[in-house]
Design a protein around this motif. Structure first.
Motif, PDB file in Angstrom:
ATOM      1  N   SER A  80       0.740  -1.278  -0.053  1.00 58.30           N
ATOM      2  CA  SER A  80      -0.177  -0.105  -0.005  1.00 58.30           C
ATOM      3  C   SER A  80       1.008   1.254  -0.113  1.00 58.30           C
ATOM      4  O   SER A  80       2.063   1.086  -0.159  1.00 58.30           O
ATOM      5  CB  SER A  80      -0.833   0.028   1.288  1.00 58.30           C
ATOM      6  N   GLU A  81       0.216   2.307  -0.273  1.00 56.78           N
ATOM      7  CA  GLU A  81       1.149   3.697  -0.075  1.00 56.78           C
ATOM      8  C   GLU A  81       1.448   3.819   1.155  1.00 56.78           C
ATOM      9  O   GLU A  81       2.746   4.443   1.441  1.00 56.78           O
ATOM     10  CB  GLU A  81      -0.152   4.939  -0.450  1.00 56.78           C
ATOM     11  N   ALA A  82       0.872   3.220   2.352  1.00 57.42           N
ATOM     12  CA  ALA A  82       1.435   3.532   3.657  1.00 57.42           C
ATOM     13  C   ALA A  82       2.942   2.780   3.844  1.00 57.42           C
ATOM     14  O   ALA A  82       3.577   3.148   4.255  1.00 57.42           O
ATOM     15  CB  ALA A  82       0.431   2.857   4.808  1.00 57.42           C
TER      16      ALA A  82
ATOM     17  N   ALA B 264       3.669   1.155  -4.333  1.00 59.68           N
ATOM     18  CA  ALA B 264       3.445   0.001  -3.875  1.00 59.68           C
ATOM     19  C   ALA B 264       3.351  -1.073  -4.952  1.00 59.68           C
ATOM     20  O   ALA B 264       3.709  -2.235  -4.695  1.00 59.68           O
ATOM     21  CB  ALA B 264       2.595  -0.112  -2.680  1.00 59.68           C
ATOM     22  N   LEU B 265       2.553  -0.868  -6.025  1.00 56.36           N
ATOM     23  CA  LEU B 265       2.363  -1.826  -6.970  1.00 56.36           C
ATOM     24  C   LEU B 265       3.560  -2.294  -7.806  1.00 56.36           C
ATOM     25  O   LEU B 265       3.620  -3.417  -8.092  1.00 56.36           O
ATOM     26  CB  LEU B 265       1.179  -1.077  -8.083  1.00 56.36           C
TER      27      LEU B 265
ATOM     28  N   ARG C  87      -0.553 -10.884   0.654  1.00 57.76           N
ATOM     29  CA  ARG C  87      -0.941  -9.364   0.422  1.00 57.76           C
ATOM     30  C   ARG C  87      -0.946  -9.085  -1.142  1.00 57.76           C
ATOM     31  O   ARG C  87      -1.630  -8.144  -1.584  1.00 57.76           O
ATOM     32  CB  ARG C  87       0.035  -8.710   1.063  1.00 57.76           C
ATOM     33  N   GLY C  88      -0.128  -9.771  -1.758  1.00 59.23           N
ATOM     34  CA  GLY C  88       0.140  -9.402  -3.165  1.00 59.23           C
ATOM     35  C   GLY C  88      -1.091  -9.911  -4.007  1.00 59.23           C
ATOM     36  O   GLY C  88      -1.514  -9.318  -4.941  1.00 59.23           O
ATOM     37  N   MET C  89      -1.555 -10.905  -3.659  1.00 61.80           N
ATOM     38  CA  MET C  89      -2.783 -11.453  -4.436  1.00 61.80           C
ATOM     39  C   MET C  89      -3.894 -10.577  -4.049  1.00 61.80           C
ATOM     40  O   MET C  89      -4.783 -10.393  -4.985  1.00 61.80           O
ATOM     41  CB  MET C  89      -3.087 -12.784  -3.893  1.00 61.80           C
ATOM     42  N   THR C  90      -4.133  -9.932  -2.788  1.00 57.81           N
ATOM     43  CA  THR C  90      -4.728  -8.961  -2.606  1.00 57.81           C
ATOM     44  C   THR C  90      -4.957  -7.679  -3.605  1.00 57.81           C
ATOM     45  O   THR C  90      -5.797  -7.181  -3.934  1.00 57.81           O
ATOM     46  CB  THR C  90      -5.013  -8.689  -1.137  1.00 57.81           C
ATOM     47  N   LEU C  91      -3.708  -7.311  -3.707  1.00 66.94           N
ATOM     48  CA  LEU C  91      -3.436  -6.279  -4.362  1.00 66.94           C
ATOM     49  C   LEU C  91      -3.865  -6.323  -6.111  1.00 66.94           C
ATOM     50  O   LEU C  91      -4.395  -5.629  -6.677  1.00 66.94           O
ATOM     51  CB  LEU C  91      -2.057  -5.647  -4.323  1.00 66.94           C
TER      52      LEU C  91
END
Length: 232
Positions: free
Chosen positions: A32-34, A58-59, A110-114
């Motif tokens: 994420s940006e955070a 983050a992408l 977390r990558g799969m969520t993105l």
């Protein structure tokens, strides 16, 4: 120039340093940006430079982490002696190397969520395709027709489903995942056997002559970095 200066270790690549700084934050804040801003602060990298290294934040960092895993898999494949293995076992070994290179499962989850977000789905598909292409290329695939695509599509499905299984696998040493991988590859090999039997059958070969003639015009892409191909 003094000897000390001449032998000084080069500074770490700022892109790698920024990516490393992001990893401790990913399990909590995702890609994420955070996470991007926290990594920039932790690594002491100027905001402008950080954005130049990872324009989409983050992408791009998540994609860089995926490519890092591919590179580690290729390093292991290069060092491994696969000569005594059947080809299907070489593929299984490559997929296993790739999963072992993924690191903390939370990074992948977390990558799969993105990549599940509609605006990022294309990038996730390209990353998955890139992994399949890297495996086939490392194993010496020289196909230059429609098989170039079918091999990578099939392996993308095998790898993607195995990743999903691996994320929920708590068996010792991920033994259940490796068994699942073997079953998936066995299933693919059965499909290949059916295809070979169809080609050997005069009736089905005649029925498929037209479609196969069209497929025969498809060629692998000249530039291996993407999915689109060419015909003729």
């Amino acid at each position: 120039m003094t000897d000390a200066t001449a032998t000084q270790t080069p500074a770490p690549d700022p892109a790698e340093r920024l990516l490393d700084a992001a990893l401790p934050h990913v399990p909590f804040d995702g890609w994420s940006e955070a996470t991007f801003q926290a990594a920039r602060a932790d690594a002491g990298i100027d905001a402008g430079l950080a954005r130049a290294l990872y324009p989409r934040g983050a992408l791009d960092m998540a994609l860089a982490y995926h490519r890092r895993g591919d590179a580690e898999m290729l390093r292991k494949l290069e060092q491994a002696d696969l000569t005594a293995l059947r080809f299907r076992d070489r593929i299984a070994r490559a997929v296993r190397f790739r999963l072992e290179a993924a690191g903390d499962r939370e990074f992948v989850r977390r990558g799969m969520t993105l990549f599940a977000l509609p605006q990022n789905a294309g990038e996730g598909t390209k990353a998955l395709w890139g992994t399949a292409d890297a495996i086939w290329t490392a194993l010496g695939d020289s196909s230059d027709d429609v098989n170039w695509y079918t091999k990578r599509m099939t392996l993308s499905g095998v790898y993607g489903s195995t990743v999903l299984y691996w994320l929920g696998d708590d068996s010792p040493g991920h033994a259940a995942t490796w068994d699942f991988l073997d079953r998936r590859i066995d299933g693919v090999m059965q499909i290949e056997k059916v295809k070979a039997d169809l080609k050997a059958n005069r009736l089905t070969a005649a029925l498929m002559a037209g479609p196969m003639a069209v497929l025969g015009t498809i060629r692998a892409p000249k530039r291996r970095g993407g999915m689109p191909g060419r015909t003729g």
